[in-house]
Design a protein around this motif. Structure first.
Motif, mmCIF file in Angstrom:
data_model
loop_
_atom_site.group_PDB
_atom_site.id
_atom_site.type_symbol
_atom_site.label_atom_id
_atom_site.label_comp_id
_atom_site.label_asym_id
_atom_site.label_seq_id
_atom_site.Cartn_x
_atom_site.Cartn_y
_atom_site.Cartn_z
ATOM 1 N N GLU A 1 0.953 -1.159 0.003
ATOM 2 C CA GLU A 1 -0.115 0.075 -0.028
ATOM 3 C C GLU A 1 0.893 1.273 0.058
ATOM 4 O OE1 GLU A 1 -3.085 1.050 -1.002
ATOM 5 O OE2 GLU A 1 -3.560 -0.739 0.158
ATOM 6 N N TYR B 1 -3.560 6.428 3.556
ATOM 7 C CA TYR B 1 -2.839 5.632 2.471
ATOM 8 C C TYR B 1 -3.693 5.397 1.125
ATOM 9 C CZ TYR B 1 0.032 3.406 6.231
ATOM 10 O OH TYR B 1 1.018 3.268 7.438
ATOM 11 N N ASN C 1 -4.917 2.809 -0.847
ATOM 12 C CA ASN C 1 -6.227 1.944 -0.716
ATOM 13 C C ASN C 1 -6.330 1.908 -2.108
ATOM 14 O OD1 ASN C 1 -6.674 2.073 2.184
ATOM 15 N ND2 ASN C 1 -7.596 3.881 1.935
#
Length: 353
Positions: free
Chosen positions: A209, A291, A293
């Motif tokens: 990620e 993050y 995602n």
């Protein structure tokens, strides 16, 4: 140097009973090269029928079944790719924008100006983005086709080696080519569903990620950028995050000295007697970083209920291609690279309402 003009062909075809593909085939140069559009071809073979709409200069959506003329696509020409980021996407997702909002990369630090290290300014160029409207006479599910890819344009990159030898004297030709080909790893496919306020990020080469926060060396002095607070030198935290007061710092007692070839904006030295962030302890203390995602390409190609199209109702999407600036493969030499892209959608099945 003369700029090569590459052809972008957007293909739309129906294969079999309910197998539909929408393809965007593009050769991109990410360093000052022109992207030209020639044809946008649409062909339909059987039910369910499917049309694609493109906005004209007046904002009116024109639907096509046979061929979209190049004139309809001129305003989407990309002249240069630059790293941007999808960080702070919650702002536009929770708003009313009909288009995704990309953020500019950081260039220089001013600790008094948060746009230089937190929520950077909005990017209005440097990426490819086109609104499309899909319309079907049946209720169907749509997904990305297995034919979708982003890959290096090796022949174009080989042609660039001569011009880059002096800029990267520590690299041999093979290493320069590898750096140019690496552009594919920081590329993203974006699909923004403006009606349902959903934004899909596809990372075809995802290994982990991507964090939208971290230390950076913007001025290329071999050390992470820092500032002084109460006579203490602290490393600056860039990006999107919450609970900054939960950061845990620790004294750098001994300066690390990374090899010159290993240094880049993401990988730098900690200056002796400065204070660096201990991210593991900070997270345990309540710090929250953002993050990306993103989805792997296989996540969507194997999802036969990825997107729903209701019959006779046009559905608007914004399809984008961009360099994610926070991807750690996005280092200086890769930004000179060229890549090829093929994006296809497929109709997976009809559904009963």
């Amino acid at each position: 140097m003369k700029k090569d003009k590459k052809i972008a062909v957007l293909l739309f075809s129906l294969i079999g009973l309910i197998s539909v593909s929408v393809g965007l085939t593009v050769s991109f140069y990410t360093s000052g090269q022109d992207l030209g559009f020639q044809d946008f071809n649409v062909s339909l073979a059987s039910d369910p029928t499917l049309e694609i709409g493109i906005e004209n200069d007046s904002g009116e959506v024109i639907y096509y079944q046979n061929e979209v003329p190049s004139e309809a696509l001129k305003k989407y020409v990309v002249t240069e790719f630059e790293p941007v980021s999808m960080m702070y996407s919650s702002i536009f997702l929770n708003g009313e924008s009909e288009n995704p909002i990309f953020r500019k990369r950081y260039e220089r630090i001013n600790i008094e100006d948060e746009t230089t290290f937190k929520e950077s300014k909005v990017a209005s160029s440097g990426y490819f983005s086109i609104p499309i409207y899909l319309r079907s006479d049946s209720d169907i599910y749509v997904s990305f086709s297995e034919d979708t890819y982003i890959k290096e344009d090796e022949e174009a990159n080989k042609a660039k080696i001569d011009t880059l030898r002096s800029k990267y004297p520590s690299r041999n030709d093979e290493e320069i080519l590898a750096g140019l080909n690496n552009i594919k790893k920081s590329m993203r496919i974006g699909l923004f569903d403006s009606e349902n306020r959903k934004n899909y990020i596809i990372d075809p080469y995802k290994e982990e990620e991507t964090a939208f926060f971290g230390n950076l060396d913007l001025n290329s002095d071999r050390f992470y950028d820092s500032y002084f607070e109460s006579e203490l030198e602290k490393e600056i935290l860039f990006g999107e995050y919450q609970n900054e007061d939960k950061l845990v710092y620790e004294l750098v007692s001994e300066e690390n000295n990374l090899p010159l070839a290993d240094l880049n904006a993401f990988n730098a030295n900690h200056r002796k007697d400065s204070y660096k962030i201990n991210f593991e302890q900070s997270i345990q203390n309540g710090f929250i970083g953002s993050y990306e995602n993103s989805l792997k390409l296989e996540d969507v190609t194997t999802d036969d209920e990825f997107i729903v199209l209701n019959h006779d109702i046009p559905h608007r999407f914004v399809l984008s291609l961009y360099i994610e600036g926070w991807d750690k493969d996005n280092i200086s030499i890769s930004e000179y690279g060229a890549f090829l892209s093929l994006i296809k959608f497929k109709v997976t099945k009809e559904y009963i309402v």
